[in-house]
Design an enzyme around this catalytic site. Structure first.
Site, PDB file in Angstrom:
ATOM      1  N   LYS A  14      80.238   2.221 -11.219  1.00  0.00           N
ATOM      2  CA  LYS A  14      79.524   1.547 -11.882  1.00  0.00           C
ATOM      3  C   LYS A  14      78.191   1.533 -12.233  1.00  0.00           C
ATOM      4  O   LYS A  14      77.504   1.858 -11.556  1.00  0.00           O
ATOM      5  CB  LYS A  14      80.792   0.357 -11.329  1.00  0.00           C
ATOM      6  CG  LYS A  14      79.831  -0.808 -11.663  1.00  0.00           C
ATOM      7  CD  LYS A  14      80.725  -2.130 -10.904  1.00  0.00           C
ATOM      8  CE  LYS A  14      80.557  -3.350 -11.597  1.00  0.00           C
ATOM      9  NZ  LYS A  14      80.677  -4.781 -10.652  1.00  0.00           N
ATOM     10  N   SER A  19      83.640  -7.805 -12.274  1.00  0.00           N
ATOM     11  CA  SER A  19      83.305  -7.007 -13.468  1.00  0.00           C
ATOM     12  C   SER A  19      83.385  -5.556 -13.658  1.00  0.00           C
ATOM     13  O   SER A  19      82.643  -4.968 -14.465  1.00  0.00           O
ATOM     14  CB  SER A  19      81.380  -7.785 -12.680  1.00  0.00           C
ATOM     15  OG  SER A  19      81.694  -6.971 -11.430  1.00  0.00           O
ATOM     16  N   SER A  74      86.046  -8.494  -7.938  1.00  0.00           N
ATOM     17  CA  SER A  74      84.730  -7.965  -8.637  1.00  0.00           C
ATOM     18  C   SER A  74      85.972  -6.124  -9.312  1.00  0.00           C
ATOM     19  O   SER A  74      85.498  -6.028  -9.366  1.00  0.00           O
ATOM     20  CB  SER A  74      83.679  -7.811  -9.115  1.00  0.00           C
ATOM     21  OG  SER A  74      82.802  -8.987  -9.509  1.00  0.00           O
TER      22      SER A  74
END
Length: 471
Positions: free
Chosen positions: A80, A156, A180
């Site tokens: 990420k 996220s 997330s």
């Protein structure tokens, strides 16, 4: 040759061991899959084919010499774009960061991947500074769902989930400050665990403080446990890092749930679910009962802590901007700016009051786990909604915590919480089952997730194999 991009990490390593194929073969297959499928979903902000092939070549040589670094050697993995990755920019979804670098240092979890020989394929999408439950940013656009690219992947860590779901690597690293990794896992039919706080060290420290965790995103519980083995462990750069575990999370993973005491809360006492979500989650609980778990339908006994969470969250978001010149707030996501200005400028007393709510919640859950080994809830009360939206159509609040009520409480308490797929709705959209354990009881959470996965008789199907999937 079998489609290597469809394989789990465990299957890939088994093939490396026998010589059926190599890490170079697998990495090429994953890179081809990224090239083919990423345009539909926008899961990657940067792919590093040259670096990945170089790493895969080195791994192939180690396997051929009979000297692999371990069971992660040669596994294609994405990161990420919140976590520092040496040699690759970490942009965090914002125009405030210049990608020129230099980028000399790895975050702890990324460093552990390199030490284990994993192949880092690239960086996945995030909303700006990972601040919300969908994945879109002014800089990188929006990320779609593997089951239907017109829908959101959640956030996220939405890029990580979409990558795993579509065969663009069996492993991905995500982060979770309020749901997330679990939100996108639920929306995409993938597997994750938000570990106990500190089990996976973070550096640099998150501006969201001790709400923030890092965790694995995979297609199976076994792969999640294996990746957690790699990334968990002490790192002196994180003042709150826990000691390195002495036992693998794969040990006892298949021991089942017989005799475990489970509290099942379908609503936490204050949530309204989509009827299909509740139906599928209740059916999953029946499966665990059939496996020998003792299940009581019971609420843990707290009211929605969203107001306290908002104070903690948006004060952290406000702190993000302190590192940037004056005027930075005019260049960020407009809704993030609104949240900072309306929720993130409270007093020290407000922050301490929110912390007191958090402490009370942690104490309550500690006592809950004196009676129950695990708590089970839906991961999300809804399924994926339209891509590009901040909330489902017609939703009464513009703020992401309003539609993620099952996730953020357990960031406040720092407990381990997994999400495992528990079926699809009549419209063909995935639903997630959340399994929450006492702090430091990550192994039991994974064991229950694996028990459900095994007993449900529903092996993971890549979204791309579904008629609605991205192609």
């Amino acid at each position: 040759m079998t489609d290597l991009s469809a394989m789990t990490a465990a299957e890939l390593v088994a093939g490396y061991r026998t010589g059926a194929f190599t890490p170079l073969d697998a990495t090429r297959a994953v890179l081809d899959t990224i090239e083919e499928r990423d345009p539909a979903v926008n899961a990657f902000v940067r792919v590093d084919p040259d670096g990945a092939l170089e790493q895969a070549t080195a791994s192939t040589e180690r396997w051929r010499a009979g000297r692999p670094l371990g069971s992660a050697d040669g596994v294609p993995t994405s990161v990420k774009d919140i976590l520092w990755t040496a040699g690759l920019p970490t942009i965090r979804g914002t125009w405030l960061i210049d990608e020129a670098g230099p980028w000399p240092e790895d975050a702890p979890a990324v460093a552990r991947l390199r030490e284990a020989g994993a192949v880092i394929t690239g960086k996945t999408t995030t909303p700006e500074f990972a601040w919300k439950g969908v994945t879109d940013s002014l800089r990188h656009g929006s990320t779609g769902n593997p089951w239907d690219p017109a829908l959101t992947s959640g956030g996220s860590s939405g890029g990580a989930a979409a990558a795993v779901g579509l065969g663009m690597g069996p492993w991905a690293l995500g982060t979770d400050g309020g749901g997330s990794v679990r939100i996108p896992a639920s929306f995409t039919g993938t597997v994750t665990i938000k570990p106990t706080y500190g089990l996976v060290p973070l550096y640099p420290a998150s501006p969201f403080g001790t709400l923030s965790h890092a965790g694995p995103m995979t297609r199976t519980v076994t792969d999640a446990a294996a990746l957690l083995d790699v990334i968990a462990g002490f790192d002196s750069r994180d003042w709150s890092a826990l000691p390195t575990p002495r036992t693998s999370f794969l040990t006892g993973l298949d021991d089942g749930v017989e005799g475990l005491r489970i509290g099942f809360s379908p609503t936490l006492g204050y949530v309204k679910n989509d009827p299909e979500v509740e139906r599928l989650v209740r059916a999953a609980v029946v499966v665990l009962e059939a496996e020998g778990a003792q299940v009581d339908e019971v609420d843990p006994g707290f009211t929605d802590p969203v107001e306290a969470f908002d104070v903690l969250w948006f004060c952290g978001a406000a702190k993000v901007l302190d590192a940037y010149p004056a005027g930075a707030i005019d260049r960020i996501d407009p809704l993030l700016r609104e949240g900072i200005e309306t929720k993130g400028r409270g007093s020290a007393a407000d922050y301490l009051d929110a912390t007191a709510v958090r402490m009370d919640l942690g104490r309550l859950m500690g006592r809950f786990h004196e009676t129950y080994d695990l708590l089970i809830t839906p991961t999300m009360p809804i399924t994926a909604f339209e891509r590009g939206r901040q909330t489902p159509e017609g939703w009464p609040s513009p703020w992401w915590p309003s539609w993620t009520p099952y996730t953020y409480p357990f960031n406040m308490t720092q407990q381990p919480a997994a999400s495992v797929p528990c079926g699809t709705t009549d419209a063909g959209l995935p639903v997630g089952l959340q399994i929450v354990g006492a702090r430091h009881d990550d192994a039991r959470v994974l064991r229950a997730a694996r028990a459900y996965e095994r007993a449900s008789g529903e092996p993971f199907v890549r979204p791309v194999d579904n008629p609605r999937g991205a192609r």
